[in-house]
Design an enzyme around this catalytic site. Sequence first.
Site, PDB file in Angstrom:
ATOM      1  N   CYS A   2      19.922   1.144   6.713  1.00  0.00           N
ATOM      2  CA  CYS A   2      21.350   1.037   7.010  1.00  0.00           C
ATOM      3  C   CYS A   2      21.611   1.053   8.517  1.00  0.00           C
ATOM      4  O   CYS A   2      20.818   1.579   9.283  1.00  0.00           O
ATOM      5  CB  CYS A   2      22.106   2.208   6.395  1.00  0.00           C
ATOM      6  SG  CYS A   2      21.768   2.419   4.668  1.00  0.00           S
ATOM      7  N   ARG A  27      18.111  -5.122  10.645  1.00  0.00           N
ATOM      8  CA  ARG A  27      17.617  -3.963   9.902  1.00  0.00           C
ATOM      9  C   ARG A  27      17.661  -4.205   8.392  1.00  0.00           C
ATOM     10  O   ARG A  27      17.098  -3.426   7.629  1.00  0.00           O
ATOM     11  CB  ARG A  27      18.470  -2.726  10.222  1.00  0.00           C
ATOM     12  CG  ARG A  27      18.369  -2.286  11.662  1.00  0.00           C
ATOM     13  CD  ARG A  27      19.492  -1.334  12.024  1.00  0.00           C
ATOM     14  NE  ARG A  27      19.343  -0.031  11.418  1.00  0.00           N
ATOM     15  CZ  ARG A  27      18.678   0.979  11.953  1.00  0.00           C
ATOM     16  NH1 ARG A  27      18.087   0.828  13.112  1.00  0.00           N
ATOM     17  NH2 ARG A  27      18.598   2.143  11.353  1.00  0.00           N
ATOM     18  N   TRP A  75      21.811  -0.735   3.275  1.00  0.00           N
ATOM     19  CA  TRP A  75      20.630  -1.253   2.587  1.00  0.00           C
ATOM     20  C   TRP A  75      20.415  -0.298   1.414  1.00  0.00           C
ATOM     21  O   TRP A  75      20.007   0.841   1.608  1.00  0.00           O
ATOM     22  CB  TRP A  75      19.419  -1.269   3.515  1.00  0.00           C
ATOM     23  CG  TRP A  75      18.356  -2.185   3.023  1.00  0.00           C
ATOM     24  CD1 TRP A  75      18.305  -3.537   3.171  1.00  0.00           C
ATOM     25  CD2 TRP A  75      17.191  -1.826   2.281  1.00  0.00           C
ATOM     26  NE1 TRP A  75      17.180  -4.037   2.562  1.00  0.00           N
ATOM     27  CE2 TRP A  75      16.476  -3.028   2.010  1.00  0.00           C
ATOM     28  CE3 TRP A  75      16.663  -0.627   1.817  1.00  0.00           C
ATOM     29  CZ2 TRP A  75      15.276  -3.054   1.304  1.00  0.00           C
ATOM     30  CZ3 TRP A  75      15.473  -0.652   1.105  1.00  0.00           C
ATOM     31  CH2 TRP A  75      14.800  -1.853   0.861  1.00  0.00           C
ATOM     32  N   ASN A  99      23.394   7.087   7.161  1.00  0.00           N
ATOM     33  CA  ASN A  99      22.110   6.397   7.094  1.00  0.00           C
ATOM     34  C   ASN A  99      21.071   7.462   6.777  1.00  0.00           C
ATOM     35  O   ASN A  99      21.012   8.483   7.450  1.00  0.00           O
ATOM     36  CB  ASN A  99      21.829   5.722   8.451  1.00  0.00           C
ATOM     37  CG  ASN A  99      20.428   5.165   8.538  1.00  0.00           C
ATOM     38  OD1 ASN A  99      19.739   5.033   7.537  1.00  0.00           O
ATOM     39  ND2 ASN A  99      20.010   4.830   9.751  1.00  0.00           N
ATOM     40  N   GLY A 100      20.257   7.240   5.728  1.00  0.00           N
ATOM     41  CA  GLY A 100      19.229   8.222   5.368  1.00  0.00           C
ATOM     42  C   GLY A 100      19.244   8.473   3.873  1.00  0.00           C
ATOM     43  O   GLY A 100      19.906   7.747   3.124  1.00  0.00           O
ATOM     44  N   GLU A 476      -7.321  -4.081   0.166  1.00  0.00           N
ATOM     45  CA  GLU A 476      -6.125  -4.183   0.997  1.00  0.00           C
ATOM     46  C   GLU A 476      -6.503  -4.283   2.480  1.00  0.00           C
ATOM     47  O   GLU A 476      -5.919  -5.071   3.221  1.00  0.00           O
ATOM     48  CB  GLU A 476      -5.208  -2.975   0.738  1.00  0.00           C
ATOM     49  CG  GLU A 476      -3.939  -2.931   1.552  1.00  0.00           C
ATOM     50  CD  GLU A 476      -3.009  -4.141   1.362  1.00  0.00           C
ATOM     51  OE1 GLU A 476      -3.247  -4.963   0.457  1.00  0.00           O
ATOM     52  OE2 GLU A 476      -2.071  -4.259   2.167  1.00  0.00           O
ATOM     53  N   LYS A 480      -5.387  -7.455   4.744  1.00  0.00           N
ATOM     54  CA  LYS A 480      -4.578  -7.285   5.963  1.00  0.00           C
ATOM     55  C   LYS A 480      -5.220  -8.042   7.114  1.00  0.00           C
ATOM     56  O   LYS A 480      -4.582  -8.759   7.855  1.00  0.00           O
ATOM     57  CB  LYS A 480      -4.510  -5.793   6.287  1.00  0.00           C
ATOM     58  CG  LYS A 480      -3.281  -5.124   6.628  1.00  0.00           C
ATOM     59  CD  LYS A 480      -2.017  -5.219   5.861  1.00  0.00           C
ATOM     60  CE  LYS A 480      -1.816  -6.234   4.854  1.00  0.00           C
ATOM     61  NZ  LYS A 480      -0.783  -6.119   3.923  1.00  0.00           N
ATOM     62  N   GLU A 483      -5.219 -12.075   6.533  1.00  0.00           N
ATOM     63  CA  GLU A 483      -3.928 -12.783   6.501  1.00  0.00           C
ATOM     64  C   GLU A 483      -3.277 -12.880   7.870  1.00  0.00           C
ATOM     65  O   GLU A 483      -2.568 -13.838   8.153  1.00  0.00           O
ATOM     66  CB  GLU A 483      -2.965 -12.161   5.479  1.00  0.00           C
ATOM     67  CG  GLU A 483      -2.423 -10.812   5.843  1.00  0.00           C
ATOM     68  CD  GLU A 483      -1.420 -10.274   4.838  1.00  0.00           C
ATOM     69  OE1 GLU A 483      -0.664 -11.046   4.264  1.00  0.00           O
ATOM     70  OE2 GLU A 483      -1.413  -9.047   4.632  1.00  0.00           O
ATOM     71  N   HIS A 499     -26.166  -7.386  -5.384  1.00  0.00           N
ATOM     72  CA  HIS A 499     -26.221  -8.378  -6.463  1.00  0.00           C
ATOM     73  C   HIS A 499     -25.814  -9.757  -5.960  1.00  0.00           C
ATOM     74  O   HIS A 499     -25.402 -10.610  -6.736  1.00  0.00           O
ATOM     75  CB  HIS A 499     -25.351  -7.912  -7.629  1.00  0.00           C
ATOM     76  CG  HIS A 499     -25.819  -6.609  -8.186  1.00  0.00           C
ATOM     77  ND1 HIS A 499     -26.958  -6.489  -8.954  1.00  0.00           N
ATOM     78  CD2 HIS A 499     -25.351  -5.344  -8.022  1.00  0.00           C
ATOM     79  CE1 HIS A 499     -27.143  -5.214  -9.258  1.00  0.00           C
ATOM     80  NE2 HIS A 499     -26.183  -4.498  -8.698  1.00  0.00           N
ATOM     81  N   LYS A 596       7.480 -14.252   3.347  1.00  0.00           N
ATOM     82  CA  LYS A 596       7.672 -12.841   2.984  1.00  0.00           C
ATOM     83  C   LYS A 596       7.978 -12.694   1.499  1.00  0.00           C
ATOM     84  O   LYS A 596       7.501 -11.785   0.851  1.00  0.00           O
ATOM     85  CB  LYS A 596       8.813 -12.258   3.827  1.00  0.00           C
ATOM     86  CG  LYS A 596       9.049 -10.783   3.600  1.00  0.00           C
ATOM     87  CD  LYS A 596       7.893  -9.949   4.146  1.00  0.00           C
ATOM     88  CE  LYS A 596       8.035  -8.481   3.814  1.00  0.00           C
ATOM     89  NZ  LYS A 596       6.718  -7.801   3.891  1.00  0.00           N
TER      90      LYS A 596
HETATM   91  C1  F6R Z   1       0.391  -9.118   1.926  1.00  0.00           C
HETATM   92  C2  F6R Z   1       1.635  -9.259   1.221  1.00  0.00           C
HETATM   93  C3  F6R Z   1       1.622  -9.964  -0.067  1.00  0.00           C
HETATM   94  C4  F6R Z   1       2.639  -9.348  -1.047  1.00  0.00           C
HETATM   95  C5  F6R Z   1       2.763 -10.222  -2.296  1.00  0.00           C
HETATM   96  C6  F6R Z   1       3.712  -9.620  -3.289  1.00  0.00           C
HETATM   97  O1  F6R Z   1       0.549  -8.415   3.123  1.00  0.00           O
HETATM   98  O2  F6R Z   1       2.659  -8.843   1.673  1.00  0.00           O
HETATM   99  O3  F6R Z   1       0.360 -10.014  -0.638  1.00  0.00           O
HETATM  100  O4  F6R Z   1       2.204  -8.070  -1.374  1.00  0.00           O
HETATM  101  O5  F6R Z   1       3.220 -11.504  -1.931  1.00  0.00           O
HETATM  102  O6  F6R Z   1       5.007  -9.551  -2.781  1.00  0.00           O
HETATM  103  P1  F6R Z   1       6.067  -8.594  -3.423  1.00  0.00           P
HETATM  104  O7  F6R Z   1       5.565  -7.202  -3.260  1.00  0.00           O
HETATM  105  O8  F6R Z   1       7.324  -8.851  -2.671  1.00  0.00           O
HETATM  106  O9  F6R Z   1       6.164  -8.965  -4.879  1.00  0.00           O
END
Ligand code: F6R
Length: 601
Positions: A2, A27, A75, A99-100, A476, A480, A483, A499, A596
Amino acid sequence: MCGIVGYSGKRDAVGLLTSGLSKLEYRGYDSAGIAVCKADGTVEMVKSKGRLAILEEKLANKGLSGNAGIGHTRWATHGEPSDANSHPHRSGRVTLVHNGIIENYMQLKEELIAEGKVFLSDTDTEVVVALIDRFYEEDPIEAIYKTTAVIRGSYALGVMFDDIPNTIYAIRKDSPLVIGVGKDEVIIASDIPAFLSETRDYYLLDEGELAIVRDGTVSFCDATLAEHKKELLTASWDVEAAEKGGYPHFMLKEMHEQPKTLKDTVFPRIDEAGNILKNELKDTSYIKRIHIVGCGSAMHAGLLGKAFIEKYARVPVSVEIASEFRYANPVLGEGDVIVLISQSGETADSLAVIKLAKELNIPTVGIVNVVGSSIARAADTVIYTNAGPEIAVATTKAYTAQVSVLYLLGLRLAADRGTIGTADYNAIVEALKLLPEAAKKVLENEEHYKELAKEYFEARDMFFIGRGQDSALCCEGSLKLKEISYMHSEAYAAGELKHGTISLISEGVPVVAVATTEAMFEKTVSNIKEVTSRGADVIFVTQFDDVGGFYKDKIALPAIHEAIMPILAIIPLQLFAYYVSIERGCDVDKPRNLAKSVTVE
Ligand code: F6R
């Protein structure tokens, strides 16, 4: 999260509030509102779900104006985005923006309802305004401090009282508030960009300190009501840097937010008696088998959830990729539950799984970050990760929040089934409460991860190995890295290397090896020795002491209960990936080819 803006001065507050709120749009928000003290001293508010433009249209129709006011972009965390849940909120003579997250709002709300108070929204915020109104007799400052003494959680508040015209009171704890000072005017805000076009001079409000903004001036006091002076600071940031809180990238900012986001996600879910997810989950006895479904990092969070839930709750868990699961004609039946994990709540494949579950009459639990998103709306039960808006494409804070919710879920299931001893339960609950502080410690070693990135950024490939929960974590860590840095990387269960994959290990190939459980420590060390003897350069990630000699570099983790260690262990791997990406000159926040929110299958 927020955004708050407040104005007091000679100019018309409405324009300054809306323009300040527009500077805080980065934000993330889903609704907005403002309240203004009009020339006749009365407070009037206008609020609306949706974009600021909708609010501005409503404001123009109302012809609202005045020299002091508070504004807010919301938010959603408690209650869906709606006009009623938007801020400001009012109770009696008090109007407020917040906010919080108020962790004990349910209990306080019940008390207020018992006293006859009627609530108009689903928010935790309305409890705060109701409390201030209840405590307000003659002294507004006393009413505010009496309220902050009983609320638990994080807050930045802007408060106005009907009978004290043109005055705003501001106070904060664990949520930001800055106070910009111009010529005969004062602007309070969640973040500097809100007033950067008006002034660069500002005060930082300290925790528990109260700012009293009146007729374009500001004074400060504390709970003893004693006034004090403060140092006036000058912002040197440009607007873009200011939006990122001074960080060069949103990803870095979001990684640094993790102590707070973990706290916001975990703390409100554990009540004083140690009960977990009491508000979200009523009955768990019907659950015989869990299918955790998600994409990418969300699915990786599921892998850690599986390890935890199966260990402590002894419920069988399968982890599925949403795009596969939806077409796999899955075998589902009575006692099955689908746990859908999604930051955005809009991922097409994950959404399709919820629809499939509905058709088959299988109950669903959504672990979702964006309140009111499609998955949140479609799931039978929602547990929100209170991570706030995530702007960088690569997820960091939402992922750790997802894992923490899965751990909470595992503990709750274990408690309901009696599969966990009291000592273990209490130890993990205590560890979860220590998590935010421990995450801060991990972040303090950022320079070390940066140095490591400088050492390894030119590698062609990198491997991540671990066993059990560490194998899940490595998936993960590896994602990270690849990507955002475009370095080829793969994750393997450490015992699986021989293997096949070990043929890829040769002189100087970097291998990140993670060992966070005592039971698997020696076995992972043996696997490390297998790769070092073939020339690999190993970065060892562990909280345990060791005799050394079998790795090149080490990332030492602070001690915490090993069951939840993956949440800490991923943080250095996120930062390492970030700095490798920087060294390789990549666009960290917007890696090529990625979006995203993946709303197509
Ligand atoms: C990697 C990443 C993606 C998301 C995936 C699912 O850093 O962000 O692998 O985790 O696209 O997205 P959501 O969580 O929005 O369903």
